[in-house]
Design an enzyme around this catalytic site. Structure first.
Site, PDB file in Angstrom:
ATOM      1  N   HIS A 100       0.858  -1.196   0.000  1.00  0.00           N
ATOM      2  CA  HIS A 100       0.000   0.000   0.000  1.00  0.00           C
ATOM      3  C   HIS A 100       0.894   1.247   0.000  1.00  0.00           C
ATOM      4  O   HIS A 100       1.277   1.764   1.053  1.00  0.00           O
ATOM      5  CB  HIS A 100      -0.898  -0.013   1.247  1.00  0.00           C
TER       6      HIS A 100
ATOM      7  N   ASP B 179      -2.004 -10.157   1.104  1.00  0.00           N
ATOM      8  CA  ASP B 179      -1.180  -9.270   0.269  1.00  0.00           C
ATOM      9  C   ASP B 179      -2.106  -8.537  -0.706  1.00  0.00           C
ATOM     10  O   ASP B 179      -2.252  -8.909  -1.865  1.00  0.00           O
ATOM     11  CB  ASP B 179      -0.128 -10.091  -0.478  1.00  0.00           C
TER      12      ASP B 179
ATOM     13  N   GLU C 271       0.659  -1.775   4.503  1.00  0.00           N
ATOM     14  CA  GLU C 271       1.234  -0.416   4.511  1.00  0.00           C
ATOM     15  C   GLU C 271       2.435  -0.323   5.445  1.00  0.00           C
ATOM     16  O   GLU C 271       2.357  -0.721   6.611  1.00  0.00           O
ATOM     17  CB  GLU C 271       0.195   0.620   4.926  1.00  0.00           C
TER      18      GLU C 271
END
Length: 602
Positions: free
Chosen positions: A511, A559, A568
């Protein structure tokens, strides 16, 4: 013919024996009744020996009778030789470089450290360095601060978004500086000392811009650049998936006053710790220390009724509340004062630090107990105060609080080691805060503190310590620290490294805006970015060295780019990982100067 005179008759020998009640040597008619005694080490007795008759004066009561001078001389020579051999061996072992072979050969810590540091190069904002190894980044945020008529160019983007949070930037620089001071030789060994210093300086250069102190006006702090809250559905740093180089939307600045005690305390800690990292650059080091003292003086003189957390005031922290809500400010005051003492050696700051530590300790909640991360520094303060007790020994009137800090640290270590205090996943990941956010950030700092404290007590030549009913050893602490890092680097039920780029299997849908949008000299707007956010394809750029959020409490990992809890990374989490990795890294065989720059011992 006169009888032959024997040697023993020429030199008559008197033998001696002891009676325990006598408390001294007495004559013996036979060698078989005598015993060997050290000089003046006669048995003790409550009965006075004057009541027992003796033909020997008291002046010779403890003399040793020698029957064979030749053997006695030989004995003395051998004893002296053995004594000096032992002394020589002890000195040799003390002064020879120690190899400290604690490292697991199954993991490449040197590579992991390089990668974890490289993540910060990918997070830089401002005029991007042309010599950076990260080739998919460029200049960005060059208008930052214009809305408040100040220069806020530089610093770091916090995570996968394009926001700059002062609070987490300061925490990150403090933790990186701490690890650089404790393990400077290790960073130098693997040619990463200049790298980590560059990262820290990029951050502290920015932190020097985010506050204004002057006698003529009140304190002003800038807590954030970028927006988390959209007005009239306008693009911002959350709802727009866009590279920082392409940003065209507004970048509001959150402004605080002296009531943002926690934010100011964190900045003080960062500048103080960094001033020691750059002590060879006296001008820059002095600039950092002076700025830290100036800010500390202003914030501690604030009316106690006005002191508080930065996210408690809308103008200052409303934008950050949803991501980095601060729950206390006393731990940051203790954190800042402790680092100021270490940087300046001014005991006034130590007095403040111990007072703040006691106050913060009394307010500690169960939710953050045993956790070290961006919102709670109390456990880290306890470890530092224990270090001050061991290696600075300030004595009275600080000893009682410093002893409390040592006991608190022992309790912290036990909470890491024994499952009755903290639970773990089936795969072995410790869970200090199982219901709160990404889990790897807590495991990384737990690994760092446990390995660091094992080094402290090992330097004191102590094999272990205890907490209430439990005991722990240096080896136990190091095994635990190693286990958490091995989990992060791939020895987990998913068989996946959570450090991007490390190993054969790692997250590929991180992310992160810059990593997920192609670097092809085209400008992509917010709508274009949605294509890349929702794409099922791997990121076109590998965000090397980013530690993602990690698995859930059942060791499962998704994932998925849109699921930021799992995928993230943040600058704060990576700082804990860097600290843990460098703590576990072995000294090289060529290390001759293993000096600890913080405590100044070798």
């Amino acid at each position: 013919m006169p009888p032959t005179t024997t040697e023993s008759e020429k030199n008559p020998v008197r033998y001696m024996h002891t009676v325990s009640e006598a408390g001294r040597l007495l004559p013996s008619s036979s060698r078989w009744n005598s015993i060997a005694l050290d000089f003046k080490l006669t048995p003790k007795s409550s009965i006075s020996y004057e009541s027992i008759p003796s033909k020997y004066p008291k002046s010779v009561d403890c003399n040793l009778v020698i029957t064979d001078k030749k053997h006695f001389h030989l004995f003395i020579i051998v004893a002296v030789a053995i004594f000096f051999a032992i002394i020589g061996l002890a000195l040799m072992l003390h002064f020879l470089p120690q190899k400290h072979k604690h490292q697991d050969s199954s993991i490449n810590l040197k590579l992991a450290i390089n990668q974890a540091l490289t993540f910060y190069d990918a997070q830089k904002s401002g005029n991007y360095p042309r010599n950076s190894s990260v080739k998919y980044r460029g200049d960005s945020g060059l208008q930052d601060g214009n809305l408040v008529k100040t220069n806020l160019i530089g610093g770091y983007y916090d995570s996968g978004n394009n926001i700059k949070f002062t609070f987490t930037t300061a925490y990150t620089m403090t933790l990186l500086s701490w690890s650089a001071m404790e393990y400077q030789t290790k960073f130098a060994d693997i040619d990463e000392l200049d790298h980590v210093r560059d990262i820290i300086r990029w951050g502290t250069d920015y932190l020097l811009k985010v506050f204004i102190t002057s006698p003529e006006s009140n304190l002003t702090l800038y807590s954030q650049v970028g927006s988390t809250i959209s007005t009239n559905n306008e693009p911002n740093d959350i709802n727009c998936w866009q590279r920082p180089e392409d940003m065209s939307y507004g970048r509001p600045v959150s402004v605080c006053d002296g009531s943002a005690t926690d934010l100011a305390g964190e900045i003080v800690a960062a500048l103080s710790a960094a001033s020691m990292v750059f002590k060879e650059d006296k001008d820059y080091s002095g600039k950092l220390a002076q700025a830290a003292e100036s800010l500390y003086e202003v914030v501690t003189k604030e009316d106690p009724k006005k002191q508080g957390t930065y996210t408690n005031v809308d103008a200052c922290g409303k934008q950050a509340r949803m991501l980095y809500n601060s729950s206390s400010y006393k731990d940051e005051l203790a954190w800042g004062a402790t680092w100021l003492f270490l940087a300046t050696k001014n005991t006034d700051y130590l007095a403040n630090a111990t007072q703040f530590f006691l106050s913060a300790k009394s307010d500690e909640t169960m939710l953050d107990k045993g956790v070290f991360y961006w919102n709670n520094k109390l456990n880290a303060v306890a470890v530092l105060l224990a270090g001050i007790r061991y290696f600075r020994d300030p004595g009275f009137p600080y000893e009682d609080v410093l002893k409390l800090s040592s006991n608190s640290t022992h309790s912290l270590m036990c909470s890491y080691l024994f499952k009755k205090y903290m639970s773990r996943t089936a795969g072995g990941l410790i869970l200090p805060k199982p219901d709160n956010g990404p889990l790897l950030q807590y495991a990384a700092t737990a690994s760092f503190l446990s390995k660091l404290y094992s080094d402290y007590i090992d330097h004191l030549k102590i094999s272990g310590a205890s907490c209430e009913t439990d005991e722990f050893s240096v080896a136990m602490l190091r095994d635990f620290a190693n286990s958490q890092v091995k989990y992060i680097l791939g020895q987990n039920p998913m068989k996946m490294s959570y450090l991007v780029g490390y190993g054969d299997k790692f997250p590929v849908h991180v992310h992160h805006r810059s990593a997920s949008i192609p670097w092809d000299k085209r400008i992509y707007n917010c709508n274009d970015g949605k294509t890349w956010l929702n794409s099922k394809n791997p990121n076109p750029q590998v965000l090397l060295g980013a530690m993602v959020g990690g698995p859930d409490t059942h060791d499962n990992f998704i994932d998925q780019r849109s699921n930021q809890r799992f995928t993230e990374p943040t600058i704060a989490s990576n700082a804990g990982l860097v600290a843990a990795l460098i703590a576990l890294q072995d000294y090289s065989n060529n290390s001759h100067d293993m000096k600890n720059s913080l405590w100044e011992w070798t």
